[in-house]
Motif scaffolding. Structure first.
Motif: not given
Length: 328
Positions: A144-157
């Motif tokens: 309903l309300f996504l907000d933050g996001l980041d990508v693991d620099p070591t795995t791409g997850v």
């Protein structure tokens, strides 16, 4: 009582001017976003190190290059490309246009991942263009309300958050006032193409950031003025703990290169005076290293992100019309 203070703080912030300044005006620059769009909420920097990317109202991702200015880079929906999603219309028709919140690159693939507040997790291909929707629900329950996001620099997850699982972006004040604790931390593994829930019961999980070594991810709880640490690797893998309670109303969190430190966008509450947005630098053990007030001469605005790049802080807002750049 704390929820009431938080709600009042938000109302005060929304009522003031949209400008963002530091105490040293000579070190500050602002870049107005085009197309009657607003709210450059978060930033991403690609592997070339030139310029930056930001998502704005109406579902566009903009790219900025020094000397050239802003240019369209990506779109959440086909409608996002049209003037139909400019200005107030883009905010009103958020369900059709989209509203990018957290964004981050996978530096190895050149793909830009986007947590769109109402429309779900998306990815924009290398070079830009129309976003591909990855998921708008998990386990049969819609985001309903996504907000933050980041990508693991070591795995791409990809790690991303929902501010609430009960309230939509338009009801953020209700979520804060009710002490809503339905926020979640999610994980998306591109190799498996699966979204899983890592944490539940979060109070306004606005931002997240993976450590430079990929050992943990930080998750902010805006409503509780708390940041949690979820362990990805090591003997504590799969468990969580309090990281710090020293930052009031934390929003987005961004790692500072490979230093081990992070910047947090914070709203500093005061029971006896005004409410000041600030940039807070913290170490990998949760110790506050530095605070920088981010204000304007008329009042305050809601600062959503502070992101360090090449000796400057890039300052985002939810409702402002420009990107603030503060030289450190």
């Amino acid at each position: 009582m704390k929820s009431v203070v938080s709600m009042i703080s938000l109302i005060l912030l929304l009522s003031f001017s949209s400008a963002v300044f530091s105490d040293d005006a000579s070190s500050f620059q602002n870049l107005t976003v085009p197309g009657q769009r607003t709210g450059p909420e978060a930033f991403a920097f690609d592997s070339t190190g030139n310029g930056f990317y930001t998502g704005v109202s109406g579902g566009k991702i903009l790219k900025y290059l020094p000397g050239k200015g802003f240019a369209d880079y990506g779109y959440i929906t086909v409608s996002s490309k049209s003037k139909w999603c400019d200005g107030v219309l883009g905010t009103t028709h958020i369900g059709k246009c989209g509203r990018p919140a957290g964004i981050a690159f996978n530096d190895k693939t050149g793909e830009l991942y986007v947590a769109d507040a109402p429309l779900g997790l998306h990815v924009i291909p290398r070079g830009g263009g129309l976003a591909k929707k990855i998921a708008d629900s998990v386990n049969g329950k819609p985001f309903l309300f996504l907000d933050g996001l980041d990508v693991d620099p070591t795995t791409g997850v990809v790690y991303f958050t929902s501010f609430s699982s009960k309230f939509s972006p338009g009801d953020v004040l209700k979520a804060v006032a009710s002490n809503d604790a339905s926020g979640k931390l999610f994980k998306y593994d591109p190799s498996k193409k699966v979204v899983t829930v890592l944490m539940e019961g979060l109070s306004g999980s606005a931002g997240c950031a993976v450590s430079s070594d990929g050992s943990f991810v930080l998750v902010s709880q805006f409503t509780k003025s708390n940041i949690k640490r979820y362990w990805i690797k090591g003997p504590k893998a799969g468990s969580s703990e309090d990281f710090t309670n020293s930052i009031s109303n934390p929003d987005n969190i961004k790692r500072i290169g490979s230093s081990g430190n992070f910047w947090v966008a914070s709203v500093v509450n005061s029971a006896t005076g005004p409410t000041y947005p600030s940039a807070v630098k913290v170490s990998s053990d949760g110790k506050v290293l530095k605070r920088i007030l981010v204000t304007d001469k008329f009042g305050n605005t809601l600062v959503s992100e502070v992101n360090e790049f090449k000796g400057s802080l890039y300052i985002g807002t939810l409702f402002g019309t420009f990107v603030g750049i503060l030289k450190l």
